[in-house]
Design a protein around this motif. Structure first.
Motif, PDB file in Angstrom:
ATOM      1  N   UNK A 105       5.184   5.222  -4.969  1.00 30.04           N
ATOM      2  CA  UNK A 105       5.412   5.549  -6.549  1.00 30.04           C
ATOM      3  C   UNK A 105       4.375   6.508  -7.294  1.00 30.04           C
ATOM      4  N   UNK A 106       3.151   6.594  -6.629  1.00 28.98           N
ATOM      5  CA  UNK A 106       2.172   7.763  -7.262  1.00 28.98           C
ATOM      6  C   UNK A 106       2.666   9.160  -6.867  1.00 28.98           C
ATOM      7  N   UNK A 144       1.404 -10.760  -2.788  1.00 21.90           N
ATOM      8  CA  UNK A 144       1.008 -10.351  -3.741  1.00 21.90           C
ATOM      9  C   UNK A 144       1.117 -10.982  -5.106  1.00 21.90           C
ATOM     10  N   UNK A 145       2.269 -11.960  -4.937  1.00 23.47           N
ATOM     11  CA  UNK A 145       2.184 -13.000  -5.895  1.00 23.47           C
ATOM     12  C   UNK A 145       1.204 -13.980  -5.917  1.00 23.47           C
ATOM     13  N   UNK A 167      12.974 -11.191  -5.082  1.00 25.14           N
ATOM     14  CA  UNK A 167      11.657 -11.354  -5.115  1.00 25.14           C
ATOM     15  C   UNK A 167      10.522 -10.202  -5.033  1.00 25.14           C
ATOM     16  N   UNK A 168      10.993  -9.407  -4.058  1.00 29.74           N
ATOM     17  CA  UNK A 168      10.412  -8.069  -3.805  1.00 29.74           C
ATOM     18  C   UNK A 168      10.433  -7.276  -5.249  1.00 29.74           C
ATOM     19  N   UNK A 169      11.470  -7.122  -5.828  1.00 30.39           N
ATOM     20  CA  UNK A 169      11.757  -6.431  -6.901  1.00 30.39           C
ATOM     21  C   UNK A 169      10.895  -6.968  -7.992  1.00 30.39           C
ATOM     22  N   UNK A 170      10.499  -8.167  -8.116  1.00 29.69           N
ATOM     23  CA  UNK A 170       9.741  -8.716  -8.954  1.00 29.69           C
ATOM     24  C   UNK A 170       8.381  -8.252  -8.944  1.00 29.69           C
ATOM     25  N   UNK A 171       7.836  -8.208  -7.360  1.00 28.17           N
ATOM     26  CA  UNK A 171       6.481  -7.846  -7.169  1.00 28.17           C
ATOM     27  C   UNK A 171       6.371  -6.613  -7.246  1.00 28.17           C
ATOM     28  N   UNK A 172       7.008  -5.677  -7.023  1.00 28.47           N
ATOM     29  CA  UNK A 172       7.232  -3.999  -7.336  1.00 28.47           C
ATOM     30  C   UNK A 172       7.101  -3.836  -9.017  1.00 28.47           C
ATOM     31  N   UNK A 173       7.793  -4.639  -9.679  1.00 29.90           N
ATOM     32  CA  UNK A 173       7.791  -4.521 -11.222  1.00 29.90           C
ATOM     33  C   UNK A 173       6.196  -4.631 -11.463  1.00 29.90           C
ATOM     34  N   UNK A 174       5.829  -5.915 -11.305  1.00 31.80           N
ATOM     35  CA  UNK A 174       4.505  -6.231 -11.436  1.00 31.80           C
ATOM     36  C   UNK A 174       3.402  -5.358 -11.142  1.00 31.80           C
ATOM     37  N   UNK A 175       3.587  -4.515 -10.054  1.00 32.98           N
ATOM     38  CA  UNK A 175       2.363  -3.500  -9.663  1.00 32.98           C
ATOM     39  C   UNK A 175       2.853  -2.246 -10.176  1.00 32.98           C
ATOM     40  N   UNK A 229       0.801  -1.223   0.098  1.00 28.54           N
ATOM     41  CA  UNK A 229      -0.141  -0.044  -0.122  1.00 28.54           C
ATOM     42  C   UNK A 229       0.843   1.330  -0.037  1.00 28.54           C
ATOM     43  N   UNK A 230       1.722   1.224   0.883  1.00 24.43           N
ATOM     44  CA  UNK A 230       2.614   2.321   0.948  1.00 24.43           C
ATOM     45  C   UNK A 230       3.760   2.799  -0.053  1.00 24.43           C
TER      46      UNK A 230
END
Length: 464
Positions: free
Chosen positions: A17-18, A245-246, A64-72, A11-12
């Motif tokens: 990002x926004x 997230x995954x 793994x965290x980087x992948x989640x952030x890229x997905x979002x 969420x944060x």
């Protein structure tokens, strides 16, 4: 300038990002720091359970965290420091605090002296007496005050350690964030983010130790997000009620999940539910379909032939939309208001899309082009703009089929079966097929060109 920590929930990070995108849109230079805590008690304990080096374990999860952030579609940070790479900076800050008389060393440990910082509690509004020894604060007879917290921890067997003026050991959690933010942002910067659970004691301790190291230390804005809840309970690993997230992305498009998270003001709790995720998925499909249809029409015309002469009502709609979005984002980042404001230009677009071609065809095309560009620009600021509308629509349909446990061939076969029933005037059978698919979240759309399908809220959820 923005600072966030690995402990910050999705969420944060979406909010950061926004925020970064919005500030860049306004013309600001954004220096976004997102640090990784790759050395702490929980990581060490988990690494020992697995028989793995703690730093190696951390780096694996960071990837793994980087992948989640890229997905979002989260905005990448300008710099991403890790604790294990910044031990010299951490030691230097601890020495400053000691030299300024705000900390003391004992048996290889270094503690911050709370009594040396009278303003302690100014962020959270809490008083030290609110913490009873033996509960939130560990009892340690070596401490001058039970609320004093560790800046440096003496090495223990089975833990990683580094050499320091106080002997081998490792940093305390709080000092890590202060040292790394000071290294890349200085002692004074604009925005610091984190979850509500970090206000006390983590962020309170950051303020105390940073001010002890540098009297001019200051953070202009603290942004704390609410929790993601399930049935009004905070989502957490300890309660066993969390979703990764995954796991969510196995059934929902990443931009649908992003829309869901941005649909609530960051300081309010978000209630995770299938209905809200389905609603967000349905919403982004509607948005991308309108934009795709508009783009398809305007693409048939040479850009040089399109002028800025749009009707007054369309210009008013665009200006009102921009004003609502910019005011809502400027007013404490109300992303939910900006998302809701998209409804009006989309309605205007759909009215124009279904208007018969005629003498005003040129104005119609120019209006669609202007509306599509405006909505696209806002979606880009919110991180909700896909690379391709058509590709996003296809992906959303694929996700809907996955949730329905159907294949597109099966849906197309059902459409043919329904067409045959309608031709034979078997309307009861025809309606049953439509309802069967609608129950699974597949809506049939009839038009003079034939029947197509799109994702929709499953019937059972529509009644909730």
């Amino acid at each position: 300038m923005i600072s966030a920590t690995l402990a910050t929930p999705a969420f944060m990070l979406l909010l950061m990002s926004s925020t970064g995108r919005y500030l860049k849109h306004l013309g600001y230079e954004v220096n976004y720091v997102r640090n990784f805590t790759d050395v702490d008690d929980k990581i060490i304990a988990r690494a020992n359970e697995l028989g793995e080096d703690p730093i190696s374990l951390s780096r694996r999860f960071c990837e793994e965290f980087h992948l989640d952030m890229a997905y979002l579609n989260c905005l990448p940070p300008s710099v991403e420091p890790r604790v294990s790479d910044h031990i010299p900076q951490i030691i230097a800050m601890i020495r400053q605090i000691l030299d300024n008389g705000c900390a003391y060393a004992v048996e290889g440990d270094v503690y911050f002296s709370i009594d040396k910082f009278p303003e302690y509690g100014r962020l959270s509004g809490r008083k030290l007496e609110d913490n009873r020894a033996g509960q939130r604060v560990a009892v340690d007879s070596r401490k001058r005050n039970t609320a004093d917290f560790a800046l440096w921890k003496a090495a223990k067997e089975g833990e990683p350690f580094w050499e320091s003026p106080w002997g081998p050991g490792r940093p305390g959690w709080h000092i890590e964030c202060s040292a790394m933010s000071a290294a890349y942002l200085g002692y004074s910067f604009d925005i610091h983010g984190g979850g509500m659970d970090l206000v006390f004691p983590h962020h309170e301790n950051e303020i105390a130790q940073s001010c002890a190291a540098c009297r001019e230390s200051n953070i202009s804005y603290w942004i704390h997000n609410g929790f993601v809840t399930i049935d009004s309970e905070k989502m957490s690993k300890s309660l066993g009620n969390f979703f990764t997230i995954r796991k969510v992305l196995e059934l929902y498009h990443p931009l649908a999940l992003r829309h869901f998270l941005l649909g609530t003001h960051y300081r309010s709790p978000i209630n995770y539910s299938e209905l809200l995720l389905e609603t967000a998925s349905d919403r982004v499909y509607y948005i991308y379909q309108a934009l795709h249809d508009s783009e398809s029409i305007t693409a048939q015309h040479d850009e040089t032939s399109l002028k800025d002469s749009i009707p007054a009502d369309v210009a008013t709609c665009i200006n009102k939309f921009w004003d609502e979005c910019l005011i809502s984002m400027t007013d404490d980042l109300h992303t939910s208001v900006a998302l809701a404001a998209i409804s009006e230009p989309l309605k205007t677009m759909n009215d124009l899309l279904h208007t018969r071609k005629g003498k005003k065809q040129q104005l119609r095309v120019e209006s669609l082009a202007a509306l599509e560009k405006t909505v696209r620009d806002i979606l880009a600021i919110l991180g909700l703009l896909p690379d391709s509308y058509s590709e996003a629509l296809k992906q959303l349909k694929d996700y809907a089929l996955r949730r329905a446990k159907l294949t597109e061939d099966h849906v197309l076969h059902k459409i043919e079966e329904r067409n045959a029933a309608r031709k034979n005037k078997e309307y009861e059978k025809s309606d049953a097929i439509r309802k069967e698919l609608a129950s699974a979240g597949i809506a049939l759309m009839d038009s003079p060109e034939g029947t197509t399908w799109r994702p929709a809220l499953p019937l059972a959820l529509q009644d909730q």
